[in-house]
Design a protein around this motif. Structure first.
Motif, PDB file in Angstrom:
ATOM      1  N   ASP A   1       0.827  -1.214   0.000  1.00  0.00           N
ATOM      2  CA  ASP A   1       0.000   0.000   0.000  1.00  0.00           C
ATOM      3  C   ASP A   1       0.859   1.262   0.000  1.00  0.00           C
ATOM      4  N   GLU A   2       1.903   1.281   0.835  1.00  0.00           N
ATOM      5  CA  GLU A   2       2.775   2.451   0.905  1.00  0.00           C
ATOM      6  C   GLU A   2       3.537   2.645  -0.409  1.00  0.00           C
ATOM      7  N   VAL A   3       3.976   1.533  -1.018  1.00  0.00           N
ATOM      8  CA  VAL A   3       4.691   1.616  -2.298  1.00  0.00           C
ATOM      9  C   VAL A   3       3.782   2.212  -3.365  1.00  0.00           C
ATOM     10  N   ARG A   4       2.582   1.673  -3.480  1.00  0.00           N
ATOM     11  CA  ARG A   4       1.647   2.157  -4.511  1.00  0.00           C
ATOM     12  C   ARG A   4       1.299   3.632  -4.291  1.00  0.00           C
ATOM     13  N   THR A   5       1.093   4.022  -3.045  1.00  0.00           N
ATOM     14  CA  THR A   5       0.765   5.418  -2.757  1.00  0.00           C
ATOM     15  C   THR A   5       1.934   6.339  -3.103  1.00  0.00           C
ATOM     16  N   ALA A   6       3.146   5.948  -2.732  1.00  0.00           N
ATOM     17  CA  ALA A   6       4.319   6.776  -3.022  1.00  0.00           C
ATOM     18  C   ALA A   6       4.502   6.936  -4.535  1.00  0.00           C
ATOM     19  N   ILE A   7       4.309   5.875  -5.274  1.00  0.00           N
ATOM     20  CA  ILE A   7       4.467   5.947  -6.732  1.00  0.00           C
ATOM     21  C   ILE A   7       3.354   6.785  -7.354  1.00  0.00           C
ATOM     22  N   ARG A   8       2.127   6.542  -6.931  1.00  0.00           N
ATOM     23  CA  ARG A   8       0.982   7.279  -7.492  1.00  0.00           C
ATOM     24  C   ARG A   8       1.133   8.782  -7.238  1.00  0.00           C
ATOM     25  N   THR A   9       1.576   9.159  -6.047  1.00  0.00           N
ATOM     26  CA  THR A   9       1.706  10.590  -5.755  1.00  0.00           C
ATOM     27  C   THR A   9       2.859  11.231  -6.530  1.00  0.00           C
ATOM     28  N   ALA A  10       3.929  10.464  -6.780  1.00  0.00           N
ATOM     29  CA  ALA A  10       5.028  11.008  -7.594  1.00  0.00           C
ATOM     30  C   ALA A  10       4.570  11.203  -9.031  1.00  0.00           C
ATOM     31  N   TYR A  11       3.790  10.275  -9.553  1.00  0.00           N
ATOM     32  CA  TYR A  11       3.284  10.395 -10.922  1.00  0.00           C
ATOM     33  C   TYR A  11       2.234  11.502 -11.046  1.00  0.00           C
ATOM     34  N   ALA A  12       1.581  11.855  -9.953  1.00  0.00           N
ATOM     35  CA  ALA A  12       0.491  12.832  -9.987  1.00  0.00           C
ATOM     36  C   ALA A  12       0.960  14.256 -10.279  1.00  0.00           C
TER      37      ALA A  12
ATOM     38  N   ASN B   1       5.434  13.444   1.360  1.00  0.00           N
ATOM     39  CA  ASN B   1       4.809  12.793   2.512  1.00  0.00           C
ATOM     40  C   ASN B   1       4.621  11.297   2.281  1.00  0.00           C
ATOM     41  N   ALA B   2       4.233  10.918   1.079  1.00  0.00           N
ATOM     42  CA  ALA B   2       4.045   9.497   0.773  1.00  0.00           C
ATOM     43  C   ALA B   2       5.375   8.753   0.824  1.00  0.00           C
ATOM     44  N   ALA B   3       6.439   9.363   0.335  1.00  0.00           N
ATOM     45  CA  ALA B   3       7.763   8.739   0.415  1.00  0.00           C
ATOM     46  C   ALA B   3       8.215   8.617   1.870  1.00  0.00           C
ATOM     47  N   ASP B   4       7.927   9.639   2.679  1.00  0.00           N
ATOM     48  CA  ASP B   4       8.245   9.570   4.106  1.00  0.00           C
ATOM     49  C   ASP B   4       7.470   8.444   4.787  1.00  0.00           C
ATOM     50  N   ALA B   5       6.198   8.287   4.420  1.00  0.00           N
ATOM     51  CA  ALA B   5       5.387   7.211   5.002  1.00  0.00           C
ATOM     52  C   ALA B   5       5.935   5.842   4.614  1.00  0.00           C
ATOM     53  N   LEU B   6       6.393   5.702   3.374  1.00  0.00           N
ATOM     54  CA  LEU B   6       7.007   4.445   2.935  1.00  0.00           C
ATOM     55  C   LEU B   6       8.267   4.168   3.735  1.00  0.00           C
ATOM     56  N   THR B   7       9.096   5.175   3.922  1.00  0.00           N
ATOM     57  CA  THR B   7      10.327   5.006   4.697  1.00  0.00           C
ATOM     58  C   THR B   7      10.015   4.610   6.136  1.00  0.00           C
ATOM     59  N   ALA B   8       9.039   5.270   6.740  1.00  0.00           N
ATOM     60  CA  ALA B   8       8.667   4.945   8.118  1.00  0.00           C
ATOM     61  C   ALA B   8       8.116   3.529   8.220  1.00  0.00           C
ATOM     62  N   ALA B   9       7.277   3.132   7.280  1.00  0.00           N
ATOM     63  CA  ALA B   9       6.712   1.777   7.304  1.00  0.00           C
ATOM     64  C   ALA B   9       7.808   0.732   7.145  1.00  0.00           C
ATOM     65  N   ALA B  10       8.782   1.004   6.293  1.00  0.00           N
ATOM     66  CA  ALA B  10       9.889   0.066   6.108  1.00  0.00           C
ATOM     67  C   ALA B  10      10.721  -0.030   7.385  1.00  0.00           C
ATOM     68  N   ALA B  11      10.952   1.097   8.039  1.00  0.00           N
ATOM     69  CA  ALA B  11      11.725   1.094   9.287  1.00  0.00           C
ATOM     70  C   ALA B  11      10.989   0.346  10.382  1.00  0.00           C
TER      71      ALA B  11
ATOM     72  N   ASP C   1       2.563  16.234  -1.278  1.00  0.00           N
ATOM     73  CA  ASP C   1       1.928  14.923  -1.110  1.00  0.00           C
ATOM     74  C   ASP C   1       2.899  13.795  -1.453  1.00  0.00           C
ATOM     75  N   ALA C   2       3.683  13.988  -2.512  1.00  0.00           N
ATOM     76  CA  ALA C   2       4.650  12.959  -2.918  1.00  0.00           C
ATOM     77  C   ALA C   2       5.750  12.797  -1.868  1.00  0.00           C
TER      78      ALA C   2
END
Length: 195
Positions: free
Chosen positions: A102-113, A132-142, A129-130
């Motif tokens: 979910d975090e991967v898809r959101t980070a990619i979608r927001t970068a493409y947006a 923030n989504a990348a930050d959320a992906l990093t936090a989820a991975a950590a 937004d992009a």
């Protein structure tokens, strides 16, 4: 005769113990390798997303500011290259860290947006937004890495740890999770105030 039976039994127990330790050691190495692959995949994806976000910002900023057609075309070509560079890390991350889907898809979608933003203010908001989504992906991975290490320690480490060690490990996981989530939210708040 009893000494021979005891010697054989001792030898068999030694073989079983050695085999058990070897299997555990092999499993530990495999888990460590998998964690390294997850980290490499997420790191490559975040790097590719940052590059693409930067290229899209340049492209859209050039388009919105009325830059010459050659500059816009060059920026467009650069964004196509960076967008293509996202695919391999995306697939690798989804294979090695499916819990982050979910975090991967959101980070990619927001970068493409960022593409075709109607004005500079919208472009800035989409970029935020992009980020923030990348930050959320990093936090989820950590968080996932810390939790995996804790579960590994509690369930797999030999010999079994006393209850208080397990409680300390779980407390550490909770604190790290809270800290990672809090830092992401705090960073978002700082960026909002900076606007």
């Amino acid at each position: 005769m009893w000494p021979a039976i005891l010697a054989v039994a001792g030898t068999l127990l030694g073989v079983l113990a050695t085999g058990s330790v070897q299997r555990r050691s092999d499993a530990d190495r495999e888990r460590a390798q998998h964690r390294r692959e997850q980290l490499a995949a997420v790191t490559a994806l975040i790097s590719a997303l940052v590059d693409h976000r930067r290229a899209m910002w340049s492209r859209e900023d050039a388009r919105l500011s009325g830059a010459p057609a050659a500059v816009v075309a060059e920026a467009r070509a650069a964004s196509h290259v960076t967008r293509s560079a996202v695919t391999l890390p995306e697939v690798t991350t989804l294979v090695f860290a499916p819990s982050l889907q979910d975090e991967v898809r959101t980070a990619i979608r927001t970068a493409y947006a960022l593409r075709n933003a109607p004005d500079a203010a919208t472009l800035a908001a989409l970029r935020e937004d992009a980020v923030n989504a990348a930050d959320a992906l990093t936090a989820a991975a950590a968080i996932g890495a810390v939790a995996a290490a804790a579960v590994f320690h509690i369930l797999i480490s030999a010999p079994p740890s006393p209850w208080w060690v397990n409680a300390m490990v779980l407390t550490t996981v909770a604190v790290c999770t809270y800290t990672a989530t809090g830092n992401t939210l705090h960073n978002r708040e700082i960026r909002r105030k900076a606007k």
